[in-house]
Design a protein around this motif. Sequence first.
Motif, PDB file in Angstrom:
ATOM      1  N   HIS A 105     -17.823  34.829 -28.857  1.00 56.14           N
ATOM      2  CA  HIS A 105     -16.529  35.450 -29.180  1.00 56.14           C
ATOM      3  C   HIS A 105     -16.657  36.962 -29.301  1.00 56.14           C
ATOM      4  N   LYS A 106     -17.758  37.409 -29.902  1.00 52.99           N
ATOM      5  CA  LYS A 106     -17.972  38.839 -30.102  1.00 52.99           C
ATOM      6  C   LYS A 106     -18.335  39.532 -28.788  1.00 52.99           C
ATOM      7  N   LEU A 107     -19.191  38.903 -28.001  1.00 53.96           N
ATOM      8  CA  LEU A 107     -19.619  39.519 -26.744  1.00 53.96           C
ATOM      9  C   LEU A 107     -18.450  39.678 -25.775  1.00 53.96           C
ATOM     10  N   LEU A 108     -17.580  38.670 -25.702  1.00 52.77           N
ATOM     11  CA  LEU A 108     -16.431  38.764 -24.811  1.00 52.77           C
ATOM     12  C   LEU A 108     -15.456  39.847 -25.280  1.00 52.77           C
ATOM     13  N   ALA A 109     -15.293  39.968 -26.597  1.00 59.70           N
ATOM     14  CA  ALA A 109     -14.389  40.982 -27.123  1.00 59.70           C
ATOM     15  C   ALA A 109     -14.941  42.391 -26.921  1.00 59.70           C
ATOM     16  N   ASP A 110     -16.257  42.552 -27.097  1.00 53.48           N
ATOM     17  CA  ASP A 110     -16.878  43.875 -27.005  1.00 53.48           C
ATOM     18  C   ASP A 110     -17.144  44.315 -25.568  1.00 53.48           C
ATOM     19  N   HIS A 111     -17.138  43.362 -24.628  1.00 56.05           N
ATOM     20  CA  HIS A 111     -17.478  43.676 -23.231  1.00 56.05           C
ATOM     21  C   HIS A 111     -16.410  43.103 -22.295  1.00 56.05           C
ATOM     22  N   PRO A 112     -15.248  43.745 -22.232  1.00 60.92           N
ATOM     23  CA  PRO A 112     -14.167  43.226 -21.386  1.00 60.92           C
ATOM     24  C   PRO A 112     -14.539  43.147 -19.913  1.00 60.92           C
ATOM     25  N   ALA A 113     -15.411  44.029 -19.442  1.00 58.71           N
ATOM     26  CA  ALA A 113     -15.829  43.963 -18.034  1.00 58.71           C
ATOM     27  C   ALA A 113     -16.615  42.689 -17.761  1.00 58.71           C
ATOM     28  N   CYS A 114     -17.371  42.239 -18.736  1.00 59.98           N
ATOM     29  CA  CYS A 114     -18.100  40.975 -18.625  1.00 59.98           C
ATOM     30  C   CYS A 114     -17.109  39.821 -18.580  1.00 59.98           C
ATOM     31  N   ALA A 115     -16.134  39.852 -19.484  1.00 60.09           N
ATOM     32  CA  ALA A 115     -15.123  38.789 -19.531  1.00 60.09           C
ATOM     33  C   ALA A 115     -14.384  38.676 -18.208  1.00 60.09           C
ATOM     34  N   GLU A 116     -14.150  39.796 -17.553  1.00 64.86           N
ATOM     35  CA  GLU A 116     -13.432  39.809 -16.281  1.00 64.86           C
ATOM     36  C   GLU A 116     -14.325  39.363 -15.127  1.00 64.86           C
ATOM     37  N   ALA A 117     -15.595  39.747 -15.158  1.00 61.38           N
ATOM     38  CA  ALA A 117     -16.497  39.470 -14.028  1.00 61.38           C
ATOM     39  C   ALA A 117     -16.886  38.000 -13.923  1.00 61.38           C
ATOM     40  N   LEU A 118     -16.913  37.308 -15.052  1.00 65.82           N
ATOM     41  CA  LEU A 118     -17.302  35.902 -15.034  1.00 65.82           C
ATOM     42  C   LEU A 118     -16.189  35.030 -14.470  1.00 65.82           C
ATOM     43  N   ALA A 119     -16.575  33.944 -13.809  1.00 69.47           N
ATOM     44  CA  ALA A 119     -15.590  33.012 -13.250  1.00 69.47           C
ATOM     45  C   ALA A 119     -15.257  31.893 -14.225  1.00 69.47           C
ATOM     46  N   LYS A 120     -16.113  31.687 -15.223  1.00 66.12           N
ATOM     47  CA  LYS A 120     -15.891  30.618 -16.204  1.00 66.12           C
ATOM     48  C   LYS A 120     -16.721  30.912 -17.436  1.00 66.12           C
ATOM     49  N   TYR A 121     -16.258  30.439 -18.599  1.00 69.10           N
ATOM     50  CA  TYR A 121     -17.013  30.563 -19.835  1.00 69.10           C
ATOM     51  C   TYR A 121     -17.478  29.179 -20.256  1.00 69.10           C
ATOM     52  N   ARG A 122     -18.732  29.084 -20.716  1.00 68.04           N
ATOM     53  CA  ARG A 122     -19.245  27.817 -21.247  1.00 68.04           C
ATOM     54  C   ARG A 122     -19.325  27.954 -22.769  1.00 68.04           C
ATOM     55  N   ILE A 123     -18.684  27.024 -23.486  1.00 68.05           N
ATOM     56  CA  ILE A 123     -18.697  27.005 -24.948  1.00 68.05           C
ATOM     57  C   ILE A 123     -19.396  25.734 -25.416  1.00 68.05           C
ATOM     58  N   ASN A 124     -20.282  25.873 -26.379  1.00 67.45           N
ATOM     59  CA  ASN A 124     -20.925  24.727 -27.017  1.00 67.45           C
ATOM     60  C   ASN A 124     -20.292  24.539 -28.397  1.00 67.45           C
ATOM     61  N   PRO A 125     -19.500  23.481 -28.599  1.00 64.80           N
ATOM     62  CA  PRO A 125     -18.830  23.290 -29.894  1.00 64.80           C
ATOM     63  C   PRO A 125     -19.798  23.177 -31.058  1.00 64.80           C
ATOM     64  N   GLY A 126     -21.049  22.830 -30.769  1.00 70.32           N
ATOM     65  CA  GLY A 126     -22.026  22.655 -31.839  1.00 70.32           C
ATOM     66  C   GLY A 126     -22.555  23.941 -32.410  1.00 70.32           C
ATOM     67  N   ASN A 127     -22.397  25.055 -31.687  1.00 68.81           N
ATOM     68  CA  ASN A 127     -22.907  26.314 -32.241  1.00 68.81           C
ATOM     69  C   ASN A 127     -21.985  27.500 -31.965  1.00 68.81           C
ATOM     70  N   VAL A 128     -20.700  27.225 -31.684  1.00 74.71           N
ATOM     71  CA  VAL A 128     -19.755  28.316 -31.484  1.00 74.71           C
ATOM     72  C   VAL A 128     -19.454  29.027 -32.801  1.00 74.71           C
ATOM     73  N   GLY A 129     -19.707  28.348 -33.879  1.00 75.02           N
ATOM     74  CA  GLY A 129     -19.508  28.897 -35.213  1.00 75.02           C
ATOM     75  C   GLY A 129     -19.752  27.794 -36.229  1.00 75.02           C
ATOM     76  N   PHE A 130     -19.938  28.152 -37.477  1.00 73.61           N
ATOM     77  CA  PHE A 130     -20.274  27.160 -38.493  1.00 73.61           C
ATOM     78  C   PHE A 130     -19.273  27.203 -39.651  1.00 73.61           C
ATOM     79  N   ARG A 131     -19.017  25.997 -40.174  1.00 74.23           N
ATOM     80  CA  ARG A 131     -18.115  25.794 -41.312  1.00 74.23           C
ATOM     81  C   ARG A 131     -16.742  26.414 -41.035  1.00 74.23           C
ATOM     82  N   ASP A 132     -16.268  27.280 -41.933  1.00 81.86           N
ATOM     83  CA  ASP A 132     -14.903  27.783 -41.795  1.00 81.86           C
ATOM     84  C   ASP A 132     -14.741  28.748 -40.624  1.00 81.86           C
ATOM     85  N   LYS A 133     -15.840  29.231 -40.033  1.00 80.79           N
ATOM     86  CA  LYS A 133     -15.753  30.174 -38.915  1.00 80.79           C
ATOM     87  C   LYS A 133     -15.649  29.457 -37.558  1.00 80.79           C
TER      88      LYS A 133
END
Length: 422
Positions: A105-133
């Motif tokens: 979440h932080k890398l995509l927000a801080d690097h918009p050129a990266c977010a644009e250059a990628l064709a897809k994002y892979r998210i792992n629900p097990g470590n995207v964040g912990f507890r209330d985050k």
Amino acid sequence: MTIQIPIETIEADPAPRRATVGVDVGGVMVGGGAPVVVQSMTNTDTADIDATVAQVAALSKAGSEIVRITVDRDESAAAVPKVRERLERLGLNVPLVGDFHYIGHKLLADHPACAEALAKYRINPGNVGFRDKRDKQFADIVEMAIRYDKPVRIGVNWGSLDQELLTRLMDANTALPQPRSARAVTREAIIQSALISAELAEEIGLPKNRIILSAKVSQVQDLIAVYRDLSRRTDHALHLGLTEAGMGSKGIVASAASMGILLQDGIGDTIRVSLTPEPGGDRTREVQVAQELLQTMGFRQFLPVVAACPGCGRTTSTVFQELAEKIQSDIRENMPVWREKYPGVEALNVAVMGCIVNGPGESKHADIGISLPGTGETPAAPVFVDGKKTVTLRGPAIAEEFQAMVAEYIENRFGTGRAAAE
């Protein structure tokens, strides 16, 4: 006594039941009736632009239709648009998938050129964040995907499963009159993690045709059980693969055994063979295995087929083995050019046989085939083209002469020779 079976009782092979929902990944369609897609992943440090470009290019040229790269820190995120630009200068438009864990979440927000250059994002629900985050950071990535119009793979892994979800299911299972095994509950947790995450992504606003699901484990029977159950409970596009297949023949056999069964059941829209490479080994091996799996099962056609007998006491000569290896290597090496120069060449069938027992018959069934002399046979090698014997080769240059005939056949059938004939 002859047993006759009425022809009308022989059923046609059922059509594969792939996902009805298709997902466009940088111009490559996954699911929705599209052929099963081959993908792979780099093992370079993405911040090393030269190494990453070289490996993505090698994987793409080997036939990987989507390539995933690690995006784990600021340096790698900053490198992604440069990798994309370099690949495009090489004429390679292979879609790049960003593999995010913990701080995506932080890398995509801080690097918009990266977010644009990628064709897809892979998210792992097990470590995207912990507890209330967890939900907040998951939502942040999904909102980025919506903003940049990118699909997302929600990739659950046995080794990094959401422990809170698993604990809740284990507690509920303990309270049952007849509790299920811990393994069965863990498989259910994997499936629920994927489905709950997909539902949350859709609630945030990401449409179903921008979501791919995966539920990876390391054991063959677990993978089969998980994906069979998952496919019954969703029509999302599914990404197949063992999370760690292993090294060498073990990894190849495990991948083929598990994914072969699922593919035959009509389950799976894109695959990755996660082989552990030998030290200093070729990363493109996993692409070759994935292609061979799909081609052997008849789902895709990537390369001309070279049929060769296994050899026995009737084939003490190694000529047929050497010739089969040479032709197969030449085909794989030349395919990047041949795909452009000889449309349809993937359908070619070549036979290189080692004796008179099955040699002539197999050669007749191929587009072009040769039956080399076995032990005690006359030193002559008949060549069959389109089912008809055309010439008998003799002498020490049989291999070279047959190779030249294969090249001529390809040119005449798929190249300028075909155009002239038409």
